[in-house]
Design an enzyme around this catalytic site. Sequence first.
Site, PDB file in Angstrom:
ATOM      1  N   GLN A 177      75.210  73.104  49.595  1.00 14.77           N
ATOM      2  CA  GLN A 177      76.440  73.002  48.785  1.00 14.77           C
ATOM      3  C   GLN A 177      76.210  72.467  47.370  1.00 14.77           C
ATOM      4  OE1 GLN A 177      79.534  70.397  49.709  1.00 14.77           O
ATOM      5  NE2 GLN A 177      78.239  68.703  50.383  1.00 14.77           N
ATOM      6  N   ASN A 216      68.366  62.942  49.521  1.00 17.37           N
ATOM      7  CA  ASN A 216      68.270  61.532  49.948  1.00 17.37           C
ATOM      8  C   ASN A 216      67.292  61.307  51.090  1.00 17.37           C
ATOM      9  OD1 ASN A 216      69.973  60.113  48.223  1.00 17.37           O
ATOM     10  ND2 ASN A 216      71.756  61.031  49.210  1.00 17.37           N
ATOM     11  N   ARG A 264      70.700  62.418  57.654  1.00 18.69           N
ATOM     12  CA  ARG A 264      70.596  61.452  58.758  1.00 18.69           C
ATOM     13  C   ARG A 264      71.355  61.979  59.977  1.00 18.69           C
ATOM     14  NH1 ARG A 264      70.231  55.303  58.851  1.00 18.69           N
ATOM     15  NH2 ARG A 264      69.872  55.458  56.646  1.00 18.69           N
ATOM     16  N   ARG A 314      79.583  57.864  37.474  1.00 17.36           N
ATOM     17  CA  ARG A 314      80.706  57.250  38.207  1.00 17.36           C
ATOM     18  C   ARG A 314      81.082  55.912  37.571  1.00 17.36           C
ATOM     19  NH1 ARG A 314      78.050  58.430  44.197  1.00 17.36           N
ATOM     20  NH2 ARG A 314      79.176  60.369  44.628  1.00 17.36           N
ATOM     21  N   ASP A 357      75.591  58.055  39.902  1.00 19.09           N
ATOM     22  CA  ASP A 357      76.092  56.683  39.929  1.00 19.09           C
ATOM     23  C   ASP A 357      76.427  56.217  38.501  1.00 19.09           C
ATOM     24  OD1 ASP A 357      75.348  56.461  42.793  1.00 19.09           O
ATOM     25  OD2 ASP A 357      73.356  56.723  41.953  1.00 19.09           O
ATOM     26  N   HIS A 403      69.344  54.686  44.686  1.00 21.95           N
ATOM     27  CA  HIS A 403      70.577  55.453  44.869  1.00 21.95           C
ATOM     28  C   HIS A 403      71.050  55.221  46.304  1.00 21.95           C
ATOM     29  CE1 HIS A 403      73.588  58.517  45.097  1.00 21.95           C
ATOM     30  NE2 HIS A 403      72.973  59.064  46.125  1.00 21.95           N
ATOM     31  N   GLY A 414      66.693  73.548  48.620  1.00 21.39           N
ATOM     32  CA  GLY A 414      67.998  73.388  49.270  1.00 21.39           C
ATOM     33  C   GLY A 414      68.970  74.385  48.668  1.00 21.39           C
ATOM     34  N   ALA A 415      68.415  75.543  48.262  1.00 15.25           N
ATOM     35  CA  ALA A 415      69.153  76.488  47.423  1.00 15.25           C
ATOM     36  C   ALA A 415      70.343  77.131  48.121  1.00 15.25           C
ATOM     37  CB  ALA A 415      68.195  77.559  46.900  1.00 15.25           C
ATOM     38  N   GLN A 469      55.919  69.501  49.728  1.00 11.50           N
ATOM     39  CA  GLN A 469      56.478  69.981  48.451  1.00 11.50           C
ATOM     40  C   GLN A 469      55.740  69.346  47.269  1.00 11.50           C
ATOM     41  OE1 GLN A 469      60.805  69.924  48.405  1.00 11.50           O
ATOM     42  NE2 GLN A 469      60.906  71.494  49.980  1.00 11.50           N
ATOM     43  N   ASP A 477      64.516  77.658  50.239  1.00  8.79           N
ATOM     44  CA  ASP A 477      65.212  77.063  51.391  1.00  8.79           C
ATOM     45  C   ASP A 477      64.385  77.351  52.638  1.00  8.79           C
ATOM     46  OD1 ASP A 477      67.329  76.062  53.244  1.00  8.79           O
ATOM     47  OD2 ASP A 477      68.532  76.056  51.419  1.00  8.79           O
TER      48      ASP A 477
HETATM   49  P1  NAX Z   1      73.459  70.789  52.351  1.00 10.10           P
HETATM   50  O1  NAX Z   1      73.239  70.395  53.762  1.00 10.10           O
HETATM   51  O2  NAX Z   1      74.677  71.545  51.979  1.00 10.10           O
HETATM   52  O3  NAX Z   1      72.205  71.648  51.852  1.00 10.10           O
HETATM   53  C1  NAX Z   1      70.893  71.256  52.073  1.00 10.10           C
HETATM   54  C2  NAX Z   1      70.054  72.510  52.050  1.00 10.10           C
HETATM   55  O4  NAX Z   1      68.682  72.090  52.082  1.00 10.10           O
HETATM   56  C3  NAX Z   1      70.280  73.425  53.245  1.00 10.10           C
HETATM   57  O5  NAX Z   1      70.481  74.756  52.792  1.00 10.10           O
HETATM   58  C4  NAX Z   1      68.975  73.286  54.021  1.00 10.10           C
HETATM   59  O6  NAX Z   1      68.627  74.474  54.720  1.00 10.10           O
HETATM   60  C5  NAX Z   1      67.995  73.001  52.890  1.00 10.10           C
HETATM   61  N1  NAX Z   1      66.718  72.432  53.307  1.00 10.10           N
HETATM   62  C6  NAX Z   1      66.457  71.604  54.347  1.00 10.10           C
HETATM   63  N2  NAX Z   1      65.129  71.372  54.425  1.00 10.10           N
HETATM   64  C7  NAX Z   1      64.552  72.047  53.403  1.00 10.10           C
HETATM   65  C8  NAX Z   1      63.219  72.229  52.979  1.00 10.10           C
HETATM   66  N3  NAX Z   1      62.198  71.662  53.624  1.00 10.10           N
HETATM   67  N4  NAX Z   1      62.992  73.005  51.899  1.00 10.10           N
HETATM   68  C9  NAX Z   1      63.983  73.609  51.264  1.00 10.10           C
HETATM   69  N5  NAX Z   1      65.281  73.501  51.626  1.00 10.10           N
HETATM   70  C10 NAX Z   1      65.557  72.739  52.693  1.00 10.10           C
HETATM   71  O7  NAX Z   1      73.317  69.436  51.503  1.00 10.10           O
HETATM   72  P2  NAX Z   1      73.858  69.108  50.051  1.00 10.10           P
HETATM   73  O8  NAX Z   1      75.263  68.642  50.137  1.00 10.10           O
HETATM   74  O9  NAX Z   1      73.526  70.223  49.136  1.00 10.10           O
HETATM   75  O10 NAX Z   1      72.987  67.801  49.707  1.00 10.10           O
HETATM   76  C11 NAX Z   1      71.598  67.877  49.504  1.00 10.10           C
HETATM   77  C12 NAX Z   1      70.994  66.487  49.402  1.00 10.10           C
HETATM   78  O11 NAX Z   1      71.504  65.792  48.277  1.00 10.10           O
HETATM   79  C13 NAX Z   1      71.279  65.564  50.604  1.00 10.10           C
HETATM   80  O12 NAX Z   1      70.080  64.919  50.946  1.00 10.10           O
HETATM   81  C14 NAX Z   1      72.284  64.581  50.050  1.00 10.10           C
HETATM   82  O13 NAX Z   1      72.251  63.369  50.746  1.00 10.10           O
HETATM   83  C15 NAX Z   1      71.783  64.453  48.640  1.00 10.10           C
HETATM   84  N6  NAX Z   1      72.699  63.856  47.651  1.00 10.10           N
HETATM   85  C16 NAX Z   1      72.148  63.087  46.680  1.00 10.10           C
HETATM   86  C17 NAX Z   1      72.902  62.518  45.678  1.00 10.10           C
HETATM   87  C18 NAX Z   1      72.274  61.684  44.609  1.00 10.10           C
HETATM   88  O14 NAX Z   1      73.019  61.153  43.770  1.00 10.10           O
HETATM   89  N7  NAX Z   1      70.959  61.479  44.546  1.00 10.10           N
HETATM   90  C19 NAX Z   1      74.376  62.688  45.652  1.00 10.10           C
HETATM   91  C20 NAX Z   1      74.844  63.848  46.451  1.00 10.10           C
HETATM   92  C21 NAX Z   1      74.137  64.088  47.738  1.00 10.10           C
HETATM   93  O15 NAX Z   1      74.640  63.193  48.703  1.00 10.10           O
END
Ligand code: NAX
Length: 325
Positions: A15, A131, A92, A162, A159, A187, A11-12, A112, A42
Site C-alpha cells: 500500500q 519497519n 509483526r 507529523r 515523524d 522510528h 514492497g512494490a 537485499q 516484491d
Molecule cells: P504492505 O503489507 O501493504 O506491503 C508490503 C509489501 O512488501 C507486500 O507487497 C509484500 O509482498 C512485500 N514484501 C514482503 N517481503 C518482501 C521482500 N523480501 N522483498 C520485497 N517485497 C517484500 O505494507 P505497507 O503498508 O506498504 O508498509 C510497508 C512497511 O512500511 C511496513 O514495514 C510498515 O511497518 C512500514 N512503515 C514505515 C513507516 C516509517 O515511517 N518508517 C511508516 C509507515 C509504515 O508503517
Amino acid sequence: MKKPVKVAITGAAGQIAYSLIFRVASGSMLGPDQPVILQLLDIPDSLEKLKGTVMEIDDCAFPLVSGVVATADANEAFDGTDYALLVGARPRGPGMERKDLLSANGAIFVPQGKALSDNASRDVKVLVVGNPANTNALIAASAAKKLDPKQFTAMVRLDHNRAISQLATKTGTSGNDIDKVIIWGNHSATQYPDISHTTIGGKPAKSLVSQEWIEKDFIPVVQQRGAAIIKARGLSSAASAASAAVDHMRDWALGTDGKWVSMGIPSDGSYGIAPGVVYGYPVTCKNGQYEIVQGLSVDEFSRARMTVTETELREERAAIEDLLK
Ligand code: NAX
C-alpha cells in the site's frame, strides 16, 4: 532532458508503494526534468498484484518514465540502481516478540544489502522505510560490504512532518513558517520529537507553547500517531509515509538549502550517541550529501529522551548482532 536514473522500490505491490511509485513517476522526488526507470521488487506471491500496478503505471503515460522492471529477483531489481527505497518488510505477526521480528526482517535485509552491494550504482542512496526501519537499515548496511554505511538511511521524516503539522495546528501557523524541528532516535514510540531549537516565523516555538503541552500532548501524539492512524483507517499510514519517503530522498538528492530535516543515519558518535546505530538526527543536505547539524545545546529533558530511544536502538542491535558480521 537528463539521462534516466534508476529508482528501485521494494514492497512494490504494497500500500505505501501504491502511492510512492506514482509520486516518483510524476517527478515529485527527483524533479520535473529527471526521467526515471522504475525497478519494482516484491515476493513471488505478490507478482500478480504487482502486474496490476504496472498496468496502471503504463496507463498514466508518465512523460518521465523511461522503463519499468517488475521482478522478484533482488539482483535484477537493484541492477545499476541510483536510488533504492526499501519499503517491503515483514510485519509483526500475532505473539511475535521484537527479537523474532528483527530476525525475520534480517532474512530480508541481509540479502537485499548484499544485492545492493553487488549490483547497485556505487553512489546509490538507500532509504529504508520497512519497519523496524532503523535496525533494518543497519542490517542492510552491514551486509553491503562494498558500499559505505553512510549510503544507508532510515525514514524518520514522517515523524518530522507529523511534528510540524501538530505544531502548526496548535499555534495557528503554517508548516512553512516552522523551522528546525528534530526527530531524535528510532522510528518507534521511543522517538524524541524535539522543538527546543524550533522557530515559528522566526520566534522560538517554546515561547508560543507551554512545556505542559509539549510533554502531555505534542510528544505523545507524535510518538503515537501511527497507532492513531491504524485505529481510524484500519490500515497503517500509506500516502503520508510515501510522501515522507519522497521528501527524504528529494532533500538528500537535491539539497535542503540550509533547512534542517531529520534523517535516520549511522551515528558517528555525535551528541554522545553510540557509533553505528542508525539514529534520527537533524541534518542539512547539499551536493547529494547529508551533514549532521552540530553544536546544539542539549538540556536535561532532551538528554533523558535521547537516551531512552538510543537504548532501544542499542538493544535492537544487540538482538541481531549475529547478522552484523
Ligand atoms: P504492505 O503489507 O501493504 O506491503 C508490503 C509489501 O512488501 C507486500 O507487497 C509484500 O509482498 C512485500 N514484501 C514482503 N517481503 C518482501 C521482500 N523480501 N522483498 C520485497 N517485497 C517484500 O505494507 P505497507 O503498508 O506498504 O508498509 C510497508 C512497511 O512500511 C511496513 O514495514 C510498515 O511497518 C512500514 N512503515 C514505515 C513507516 C516509517 O515511517 N518508517 C511508516 C509507515 C509504515 O508503517
